[in-house]
Design a protein around this motif. Structure first.
Motif, PDB file in Angstrom:
ATOM      1  N   ALA A  56       0.738  -0.894   0.078  1.00 24.45           N
ATOM      2  CA  ALA A  56      -0.194  -0.407  -0.206  1.00 24.45           C
ATOM      3  C   ALA A  56       0.712   1.130  -0.116  1.00 24.45           C
ATOM      4  O   ALA A  56       1.784   1.326   0.335  1.00 24.45           O
ATOM      5  N   GLY A  57       0.236   2.232  -0.320  1.00 20.37           N
ATOM      6  CA  GLY A  57       1.209   3.537  -0.655  1.00 20.37           C
ATOM      7  C   GLY A  57       1.817   3.592  -1.747  1.00 20.37           C
ATOM      8  O   GLY A  57       1.553   3.161  -3.075  1.00 20.37           O
ATOM      9  N   THR A  58       2.594   5.177  -1.943  1.00 20.97           N
ATOM     10  CA  THR A  58       2.677   5.442  -3.132  1.00 20.97           C
ATOM     11  C   THR A  58       4.215   5.830  -3.640  1.00 20.97           C
ATOM     12  O   THR A  58       4.761   6.046  -2.312  1.00 20.97           O
ATOM     13  N   VAL A  59       5.145   5.603  -3.840  1.00 17.97           N
ATOM     14  CA  VAL A  59       6.525   5.463  -3.917  1.00 17.97           C
ATOM     15  C   VAL A  59       5.981   6.839  -5.903  1.00 17.97           C
ATOM     16  O   VAL A  59       6.225   6.588  -6.863  1.00 17.97           O
ATOM     17  N   ILE A  60       6.540   8.401  -5.278  1.00 21.26           N
ATOM     18  CA  ILE A  60       6.660   9.177  -6.590  1.00 21.26           C
ATOM     19  C   ILE A  60       7.825  10.023  -6.978  1.00 21.26           C
ATOM     20  O   ILE A  60       9.074  10.334  -5.460  1.00 21.26           O
ATOM     21  N   ILE A  61       8.519   9.582  -7.783  1.00 19.49           N
ATOM     22  CA  ILE A  61       9.843   9.849  -8.359  1.00 19.49           C
ATOM     23  C   ILE A  61      10.055  10.995  -9.388  1.00 19.49           C
ATOM     24  O   ILE A  61       9.010  10.939 -10.641  1.00 19.49           O
ATOM     25  N   ASP A  62      10.325  12.359  -9.211  1.00 18.40           N
ATOM     26  CA  ASP A  62       9.602  13.569 -10.200  1.00 18.40           C
ATOM     27  C   ASP A  62       8.444  13.429 -10.366  1.00 18.40           C
ATOM     28  O   ASP A  62       8.080  13.773 -11.662  1.00 18.40           O
ATOM     29  N   GLY A  63       7.143  13.989  -9.846  1.00 13.86           N
ATOM     30  CA  GLY A  63       6.227  13.820 -10.159  1.00 13.86           C
ATOM     31  C   GLY A  63       5.558  12.166 -10.491  1.00 13.86           C
ATOM     32  O   GLY A  63       4.056  12.702 -11.090  1.00 13.86           O
ATOM     33  N   GLU A  64       5.804  11.217 -10.907  1.00 11.33           N
ATOM     34  CA  GLU A  64       5.433  10.903 -11.620  1.00 11.33           C
ATOM     35  C   GLU A  64       5.172   9.406 -10.022  1.00 11.33           C
ATOM     36  O   GLU A  64       6.164   8.952 -10.064  1.00 11.33           O
ATOM     37  N   ASP A  65       4.294   8.743 -10.798  1.00  7.92           N
ATOM     38  CA  ASP A  65       4.022   8.025  -9.417  1.00  7.92           C
ATOM     39  C   ASP A  65       4.592   6.258  -9.964  1.00  7.92           C
ATOM     40  O   ASP A  65       4.121   5.434  -9.860  1.00  7.92           O
ATOM     41  N   ALA A  66       5.439   6.184  -9.542  1.00  4.26           N
ATOM     42  CA  ALA A  66       6.560   5.182 -10.183  1.00  4.26           C
ATOM     43  C   ALA A  66       5.931   3.881  -9.576  1.00  4.26           C
ATOM     44  O   ALA A  66       6.183   3.011 -10.042  1.00  4.26           O
ATOM     45  N   GLY A  67       5.398   3.479  -8.570  1.00  2.69           N
ATOM     46  CA  GLY A  67       4.757   2.099  -7.627  1.00  2.69           C
ATOM     47  C   GLY A  67       3.760   1.589  -8.533  1.00  2.69           C
ATOM     48  O   GLY A  67       3.810   0.738  -8.552  1.00  2.69           O
ATOM     49  N   ALA A  68       3.403   2.608  -9.345  1.00  2.00           N
ATOM     50  CA  ALA A  68       2.043   2.123 -10.364  1.00  2.00           C
ATOM     51  C   ALA A  68       1.822   1.621 -11.824  1.00  2.00           C
ATOM     52  O   ALA A  68       1.158   1.036 -12.222  1.00  2.00           O
ATOM     53  N   LEU A  69       3.573   2.216 -11.828  1.00  2.00           N
ATOM     54  CA  LEU A  69       3.533   1.687 -12.991  1.00  2.00           C
ATOM     55  C   LEU A  69       4.260   0.017 -13.848  1.00  2.00           C
ATOM     56  O   LEU A  69       3.763  -0.637 -12.521  1.00  2.00           O
ATOM     57  N   PRO A  70       3.964  -0.292 -14.500  1.00  2.00           N
ATOM     58  CA  PRO A  70       4.323  -1.629 -15.169  1.00  2.00           C
ATOM     59  C   PRO A  70       5.647  -1.625 -15.081  1.00  2.00           C
ATOM     60  O   PRO A  70       6.393  -0.781 -15.125  1.00  2.00           O
ATOM     61  N   ASP A  71       6.180  -3.148 -15.158  1.00  2.00           N
ATOM     62  CA  ASP A  71       7.716  -3.362 -14.682  1.00  2.00           C
ATOM     63  C   ASP A  71       8.763  -2.706 -15.587  1.00  2.00           C
ATOM     64  O   ASP A  71       9.646  -2.193 -15.344  1.00  2.00           O
ATOM     65  N   SER A  72       7.767  -2.686 -17.099  1.00  2.00           N
ATOM     66  CA  SER A  72       9.015  -1.889 -18.172  1.00  2.00           C
ATOM     67  C   SER A  72       9.564  -0.644 -18.752  1.00  2.00           C
ATOM     68  O   SER A  72       9.984   0.248 -18.484  1.00  2.00           O
ATOM     69  N   ALA A  73       8.573   0.030 -17.345  1.00  2.00           N
ATOM     70  CA  ALA A  73       8.520   1.431 -17.454  1.00  2.00           C
ATOM     71  C   ALA A  73       9.139   1.757 -16.192  1.00  2.00           C
ATOM     72  O   ALA A  73       9.861   2.425 -15.659  1.00  2.00           O
ATOM     73  N   ARG A  74       8.974   0.856 -15.103  1.00  2.00           N
ATOM     74  CA  ARG A  74       9.863   0.803 -13.917  1.00  2.00           C
ATOM     75  C   ARG A  74      11.028   0.902 -13.980  1.00  2.00           C
ATOM     76  O   ARG A  74      12.099   0.882 -13.234  1.00  2.00           O
ATOM     77  N   THR A  75      11.522  -0.282 -14.972  1.00  2.00           N
ATOM     78  CA  THR A  75      12.608  -0.832 -14.715  1.00  2.00           C
ATOM     79  C   THR A  75      13.543   0.721 -16.169  1.00  2.00           C
ATOM     80  O   THR A  75      15.150   0.900 -15.818  1.00  2.00           O
ATOM     81  N   ASP A  76      12.887   1.281 -16.614  1.00  2.00           N
ATOM     82  CA  ASP A  76      13.106   2.413 -17.283  1.00  2.00           C
ATOM     83  C   ASP A  76      13.905   3.363 -16.635  1.00  2.00           C
ATOM     84  O   ASP A  76      14.714   4.017 -16.685  1.00  2.00           O
ATOM     85  N   ILE A  77      13.179   4.279 -15.264  1.00  2.00           N
ATOM     86  CA  ILE A  77      12.946   4.656 -14.575  1.00  2.00           C
ATOM     87  C   ILE A  77      14.465   4.564 -13.602  1.00  2.00           C
ATOM     88  O   ILE A  77      15.423   5.223 -13.478  1.00  2.00           O
ATOM     89  N   ARG A  78      14.882   2.725 -13.196  1.00  2.00           N
ATOM     90  CA  ARG A  78      15.619   2.800 -12.520  1.00  2.00           C
ATOM     91  C   ARG A  78      16.862   3.301 -13.216  1.00  2.00           C
ATOM     92  O   ARG A  78      17.693   3.736 -12.564  1.00  2.00           O
ATOM     93  N   LEU A  79      17.018   2.538 -14.604  1.00  2.00           N
ATOM     94  CA  LEU A  79      18.143   3.255 -15.214  1.00  2.00           C
ATOM     95  C   LEU A  79      18.382   4.633 -15.387  1.00  2.00           C
ATOM     96  O   LEU A  79      19.897   5.015 -15.667  1.00  2.00           O
ATOM     97  N   ARG A  80      17.500   5.600 -15.518  1.00  2.00           N
ATOM     98  CA  ARG A  80      17.266   7.022 -15.868  1.00  2.00           C
ATOM     99  C   ARG A  80      17.678   7.889 -14.865  1.00  2.00           C
ATOM    100  O   ARG A  80      18.240   8.573 -15.021  1.00  2.00           O
ATOM    101  N   LYS A  81      16.924   7.447 -13.797  1.00  2.00           N
ATOM    102  CA  LYS A  81      16.755   7.920 -12.708  1.00  2.00           C
ATOM    103  C   LYS A  81      17.016   8.313 -11.308  1.00  2.00           C
ATOM    104  O   LYS A  81      17.329   8.616 -10.489  1.00  2.00           O
ATOM    105  N   ILE A  82      17.900   6.562 -10.915  1.00  2.00           N
ATOM    106  CA  ILE A  82      18.477   5.935  -9.917  1.00  2.00           C
ATOM    107  C   ILE A  82      19.537   5.146  -9.750  1.00  2.00           C
ATOM    108  O   ILE A  82      19.409   4.437 -10.748  1.00  2.00           O
TER     109      ILE A  82
END
Length: 217
Positions: A56-82
């Motif tokens: 439960a809860g939300t993880v927001i990175i640069d204004g985007e609710d990253a926790g709710a994204l599909p795996d492919s989009a989460r992988t892209d954020i990890r590569l570019r922003k983390i």
């Protein structure tokens, strides 16, 4: 991170590790995450780094609710922003220091020449220009960890997550590497969460947060 809840189930048993944890961190801010072993530090870092999803809860990175994204989009954020730094350096032994830093950039789409320039820039910041062509086996423990930190910063992340980044080093080397980590992270204007058991290192950061009964205080 807003109202984060994480529960691990093993058979009929359920272990609540995080229960309403909340944290906000801005670029240029370095936060110490302090808690005893087993309190949930690694879980918190995994959730912040999108390696796990909260129950439960939300993880927001640069204004985007990253926790709710599909795996492919989460992988892209990890590569570019983390960027991630662990207690052990995890450098690829068959690649030089420069190549270890360049590889994640090339995976993210930078051409080799651009990646090499950025890698040399970071090696210079850590005083490792002369070690650029060395394989990890020819580097000291402190040098390996500096390269690992440089690799984590290679793609200009918004967020750096470090789990006991100097825990494998002797005291003198740990102090030196940690001082360089703080200096470079500030110069790169990155938000950083650094988990540590060391109260002296924690005091050198901008603020401290502690895990207590599944919440951050």
């Amino acid at each position: 991170m807003q109202n984060i809840r994480r529960i691990y189930k093993t058979g009929p048993e359920a272990l609540t590790v995080l229960d309403g944890a909340a944290l906000s961190i801005q670029r240029g801010e370095i936060v110490a995450l302090v808690a005893p072993s087993g309190a949930g530090k690694s879980t918190l870092l995994h959730l912040a780094g999108l390696l796990e999803k909260p129950d439960a809860g939300t993880v927001i990175i640069d204004g985007e609710d990253a926790g709710a994204l599909p795996d492919s989009a989460r992988t892209d954020i990890r590569l570019r922003k983390i960027g991630f730094v662990y207690q052990f350096h995890h450098l690829l032994p068959e690649f030089t220091a420069l190549e270890n830093i360049a590889l994640p950039q090339m995976i993210a789409g930078r051409v080799e020449a651009q990646a090499d320039r950025r890698s040399m820039e970071l090696l210079e910041k850590f005083g490792l220009t002369a070690r650029a062509g060395h394989l990890p086996g020819k580097l000291s423990g402190g040098e390996k960890q500096r390269v690992a930190i440089a690799r984590a910063l290679a793609n200009n992340p918004a967020l750096l997550l470090a789990d006991e980044p100097t825990g494998n080093l002797d005291v003198a080397t740990a102090n030196t590497v940690f001082a360089e980590l703080l200096r470079v992270v500030k110069s790169e204007n990155v938000a950083a969460i650094i988990a540590t058991h060391n109260p002296d290192l924690a005091l050198r950061m901008d603020r401290q947060i502690r895990l207590q009964d599944g919440r951050l205080v």
